[in-house]
Write a protein that holds these residues in place. Sequence first.
Motif, PDB file in Angstrom:
ATOM      1  N   UNK A 133       0.855  -1.186   0.000  1.00 42.32           N
ATOM      2  CA  UNK A 133       0.000   0.000   0.000  1.00 42.32           C
ATOM      3  C   UNK A 133       0.889   1.234   0.000  1.00 42.32           C
ATOM      4  N   UNK A 134       0.848   1.974  -1.095  1.00 37.83           N
ATOM      5  CA  UNK A 134       1.790   3.055  -1.329  1.00 37.83           C
ATOM      6  C   UNK A 134       1.091   4.419  -1.392  1.00 37.83           C
ATOM      7  N   UNK A 135       1.737   5.420  -0.813  1.00 35.37           N
ATOM      8  CA  UNK A 135       1.256   6.808  -0.920  1.00 35.37           C
ATOM      9  C   UNK A 135       1.854   7.427  -2.183  1.00 35.37           C
ATOM     10  N   UNK A 136       1.020   8.100  -2.972  1.00 38.57           N
ATOM     11  CA  UNK A 136       1.508   8.808  -4.152  1.00 38.57           C
ATOM     12  C   UNK A 136       1.063  10.264  -4.049  1.00 38.57           C
ATOM     13  N   UNK A 137       1.951  11.166  -4.464  1.00 41.32           N
ATOM     14  CA  UNK A 137       1.671  12.611  -4.382  1.00 41.32           C
ATOM     15  C   UNK A 137       2.117  13.284  -5.677  1.00 41.32           C
ATOM     16  N   UNK A 138       1.781  14.566  -5.773  1.00 38.73           N
ATOM     17  CA  UNK A 138       2.227  15.358  -6.914  1.00 38.73           C
ATOM     18  C   UNK A 138       3.758  15.445  -6.908  1.00 38.73           C
TER      19      UNK A 138
END
Length: 264
Positions: A121-126
């Motif tokens: 489960x990965x966090x992705x951002x701008x």
Amino acid sequence: MKRLLFLTISALMILALAACGNSSNQSTGKKEEKVLHVGATGQSYPFAYKEGDKLTGFDVEVTERIAKKLGYKIEWQLTDFNGLMGQLETGKLDTISNQVAVTDERKEKYNFTDTYAYAGTQIVVSKDNKDIKSIKDLKGKTVAAVLGSNHAKNLEKLDPNKEIKIRTYETQEGTLTDVQLGRVDAYVNARSVLLAQIEKNKLPLKLAGNPIAYEEVAYPFKKDKEHSELRKQFNKAIKELREDGTLSKLSRKYFKDDVTIKQN
């Protein structure tokens, strides 16, 4: 009389030899083809999806390598994920090749092979975001997640005090666009999926830190004697593919990263 007897015996011997010859031909004839019935959605990029009429993807190629090692021909059955699980329960499928996460609930119903990949489960951002580097930085932020997904559940478990504003979506559609446009601060999904989507669509996004949780991905089998033996064969093939580097090679082909190991 003796001549007649001799001819009769000779004829019987010839017939016997001919019968043996036929039996020998049958025994050395083409072996019956072994068929493996495998399910997939055909819509899960980059795991099991269609390019034109051809089914391809990471999971598909791994399964094809296993089948080849074991001497099986694969007959693919494509339907939605819930339908696949139902067909596995009724014995219409031998297994499913579509990023099936190993959960306690599923382990009660099925026997799983050894792990061949990890769904982190990965966090992705701008790409321009400099504030979010880990889950600690999500406090007070708005984070997108697909409703009912394991990734949404993992985020909720790690936020017992409800300090993260979780915005749920019915599907993945629109989530990455909303991150790009700043409508949400971040989004959580499988690391492997995000890597593939960012690469394919050249998105101005980046992964924030390492996965916040991991789930093992394996092949599920019905709990019976026949599939117990097949599961053992799968485990042997998975071990060989891991040791000779095939799993890692296929992973990098689709994700530009190795999702067959945990990222520390």
